[in-house]
Scaffold this motif. Structure first.
Motif, PDB file in Angstrom:
ATOM      1  N   PHE A  37      38.669  -9.320 163.317  1.00 31.14           N
ATOM      2  CA  PHE A  37      37.260  -9.513 163.657  1.00 31.14           C
ATOM      3  C   PHE A  37      37.059 -10.923 164.214  1.00 31.14           C
ATOM      4  O   PHE A  37      36.237 -11.690 163.726  1.00 31.14           O
ATOM      5  N   CYS A  38      37.814 -11.249 165.237  1.00 26.55           N
ATOM      6  CA  CYS A  38      37.766 -12.579 165.840  1.00 26.55           C
ATOM      7  C   CYS A  38      36.325 -12.962 166.169  1.00 26.55           C
ATOM      8  O   CYS A  38      35.876 -14.050 165.838  1.00 26.55           O
ATOM      9  N   TYR A  39      35.622 -12.080 166.816  1.00 24.04           N
ATOM     10  CA  TYR A  39      34.184 -12.251 167.036  1.00 24.04           C
ATOM     11  C   TYR A  39      33.502 -11.350 166.018  1.00 24.04           C
ATOM     12  O   TYR A  39      33.592 -10.138 166.087  1.00 24.04           O
ATOM     13  N   CYS A  40      32.839 -11.947 165.085  1.00 27.54           N
ATOM     14  CA  CYS A  40      32.319 -11.220 163.932  1.00 27.54           C
ATOM     15  C   CYS A  40      31.300 -10.143 164.322  1.00 27.54           C
ATOM     16  O   CYS A  40      30.266 -10.452 164.924  1.00 27.54           O
ATOM     17  N   PRO A  41      31.565  -8.895 163.966  1.00 26.71           N
ATOM     18  CA  PRO A  41      30.606  -7.833 164.261  1.00 26.71           C
ATOM     19  C   PRO A  41      29.332  -7.939 163.427  1.00 26.71           C
ATOM     20  O   PRO A  41      28.336  -7.304 163.745  1.00 26.71           O
ATOM     21  N   LEU A  42      29.339  -8.773 162.401  1.00 26.85           N
ATOM     22  CA  LEU A  42      28.171  -8.904 161.530  1.00 26.85           C
ATOM     23  C   LEU A  42      27.189  -9.976 162.001  1.00 26.85           C
ATOM     24  O   LEU A  42      26.114 -10.122 161.424  1.00 26.85           O
ATOM     25  N   TYR A  43      27.540 -10.702 163.030  1.00 26.87           N
ATOM     26  CA  TYR A  43      26.686 -11.779 163.536  1.00 26.87           C
ATOM     27  C   TYR A  43      25.260 -11.290 163.795  1.00 26.87           C
ATOM     28  O   TYR A  43      24.288 -11.950 163.448  1.00 26.87           O
ATOM     29  N   ALA A  44      25.141 -10.114 164.367  1.00 26.47           N
ATOM     30  CA  ALA A  44      23.830  -9.556 164.733  1.00 26.47           C
ATOM     31  C   ALA A  44      22.947  -9.263 163.524  1.00 26.47           C
ATOM     32  O   ALA A  44      21.729  -9.130 163.675  1.00 26.47           O
ATOM     33  N   LEU A  45      23.520  -9.189 162.343  1.00 31.39           N
ATOM     34  CA  LEU A  45      22.725  -8.907 161.149  1.00 31.39           C
ATOM     35  C   LEU A  45      21.963 -10.131 160.650  1.00 31.39           C
ATOM     36  O   LEU A  45      21.206 -10.040 159.681  1.00 31.39           O
ATOM     37  N   GLY A  46      22.144 -11.264 161.317  1.00 31.35           N
ATOM     38  CA  GLY A  46      21.416 -12.470 160.936  1.00 31.35           C
ATOM     39  C   GLY A  46      21.686 -12.864 159.502  1.00 31.35           C
ATOM     40  O   GLY A  46      22.837 -12.926 159.071  1.00 31.35           O
ATOM     41  N   ASP A  47      20.630 -13.079 158.732  1.00 31.60           N
ATOM     42  CA  ASP A  47      20.804 -13.541 157.347  1.00 31.60           C
ATOM     43  C   ASP A  47      21.239 -12.432 156.390  1.00 31.60           C
ATOM     44  O   ASP A  47      21.414 -12.671 155.205  1.00 31.60           O
ATOM     45  N   LYS A  48      21.463 -11.228 156.900  1.00 32.96           N
ATOM     46  CA  LYS A  48      21.913 -10.119 156.060  1.00 32.96           C
ATOM     47  C   LYS A  48      23.414  -9.827 156.220  1.00 32.96           C
ATOM     48  O   LYS A  48      23.906  -8.813 155.747  1.00 32.96           O
ATOM     49  N   CYS A  49      24.130 -10.733 156.874  1.00 31.72           N
ATOM     50  CA  CYS A  49      25.560 -10.511 157.108  1.00 31.72           C
ATOM     51  C   CYS A  49      26.395 -10.702 155.847  1.00 31.72           C
ATOM     52  O   CYS A  49      27.445 -10.100 155.697  1.00 31.72           O
ATOM     53  N   GLY A  50      25.939 -11.556 154.948  1.00 31.87           N
ATOM     54  CA  GLY A  50      26.672 -11.805 153.719  1.00 31.87           C
ATOM     55  C   GLY A  50      27.643 -12.965 153.794  1.00 31.87           C
ATOM     56  O   GLY A  50      28.314 -13.277 152.820  1.00 31.87           O
ATOM     57  N   GLY A  51      27.707 -13.620 154.941  1.00 29.02           N
ATOM     58  CA  GLY A  51      28.643 -14.727 155.115  1.00 29.02           C
ATOM     59  C   GLY A  51      28.039 -16.088 154.835  1.00 29.02           C
ATOM     60  O   GLY A  51      26.842 -16.221 154.569  1.00 29.02           O
ATOM     61  N   ASN A  52      28.873 -17.096 154.925  1.00 25.04           N
ATOM     62  CA  ASN A  52      28.490 -18.484 154.687  1.00 25.04           C
ATOM     63  C   ASN A  52      28.144 -19.128 156.026  1.00 25.04           C
ATOM     64  O   ASN A  52      29.014 -19.652 156.718  1.00 25.04           O
ATOM     65  N   PHE A  53      26.891 -19.108 156.401  1.00 26.36           N
ATOM     66  CA  PHE A  53      26.443 -19.622 157.687  1.00 26.36           C
ATOM     67  C   PHE A  53      25.207 -20.485 157.476  1.00 26.36           C
ATOM     68  O   PHE A  53      24.651 -20.555 156.391  1.00 26.36           O
ATOM     69  N   HIS A  54      24.792 -21.129 158.553  1.00 24.50           N
ATOM     70  CA  HIS A  54      23.496 -21.815 158.564  1.00 24.50           C
ATOM     71  C   HIS A  54      22.957 -21.743 159.984  1.00 24.50           C
ATOM     72  O   HIS A  54      23.686 -21.410 160.920  1.00 24.50           O
ATOM     73  N   TYR A  55      21.677 -21.999 160.127  1.00 25.06           N
ATOM     74  CA  TYR A  55      21.086 -22.072 161.460  1.00 25.06           C
ATOM     75  C   TYR A  55      21.040 -23.528 161.867  1.00 25.06           C
ATOM     76  O   TYR A  55      20.587 -24.382 161.097  1.00 25.06           O
ATOM     77  N   ASN A  56      21.515 -23.833 163.060  1.00 22.41           N
ATOM     78  CA  ASN A  56      21.530 -25.220 163.507  1.00 22.41           C
ATOM     79  C   ASN A  56      20.152 -25.647 163.996  1.00 22.41           C
ATOM     80  O   ASN A  56      19.203 -24.854 163.986  1.00 22.41           O
ATOM     81  N   GLU A  57      20.048 -26.889 164.440  1.00 16.02           N
ATOM     82  CA  GLU A  57      18.755 -27.447 164.850  1.00 16.02           C
ATOM     83  C   GLU A  57      18.134 -26.724 166.045  1.00 16.02           C
ATOM     84  O   GLU A  57      16.927 -26.777 166.245  1.00 16.02           O
TER      85      GLU A  57
END
Length: 101
Positions: A37-57
């Motif tokens: 999953f080099c390009y994460c298929p869950l990216y489109a789920l936004g804050d419901k993906c379950g991963g460790n992310f943040h929104y930048n400025e």
């Protein structure tokens, strides 16, 4: 303990150790890094993906610190989210249909 249907199967894990960016996340274990999953298929789920992310400025989702799709054990988690992705795409199509009318 019974294994999941996908555990130990070749299709659930791929490690491209010759890639110029391997591993593409700091601190990742190169022996357990799934490039499937080099390009994460869950990216489109936004804050419901379950991963460790943040929104930048600028408001973009930054997944630099996320290794969720890259761990061998998470294949089932990622593929288990496909129905949510399909539902999201259905809503997008329905909204487009409404706008076109």
């Amino acid at each position: 303990m019974e294994k999941n249907y996908w555990e130990g199967k070749e299709y659930s894990y791929f490690s491209h150790k010759n890639c110029e960016f391997f591993p593409c996340h700091k601190g990742a274990d190169p022996e357990d890094f799934n490039c499937l999953f080099c390009y994460c298929p869950l990216y489109a789920l936004g804050d419901k993906c379950g991963g460790n992310f943040h929104y930048n400025e600028k408001g973009f989702k930054d997944c630099t610190n996320c290794q969720l799709p890259h761990k061998r054990k998470n294949y089932g988690y990622v593929t288990g989210k496909y129905q949510e992705l399909a539902d999201l795409m259905k809503k997008v199509r329905e909204n487009q249909d409404v706008k076109e009318k």
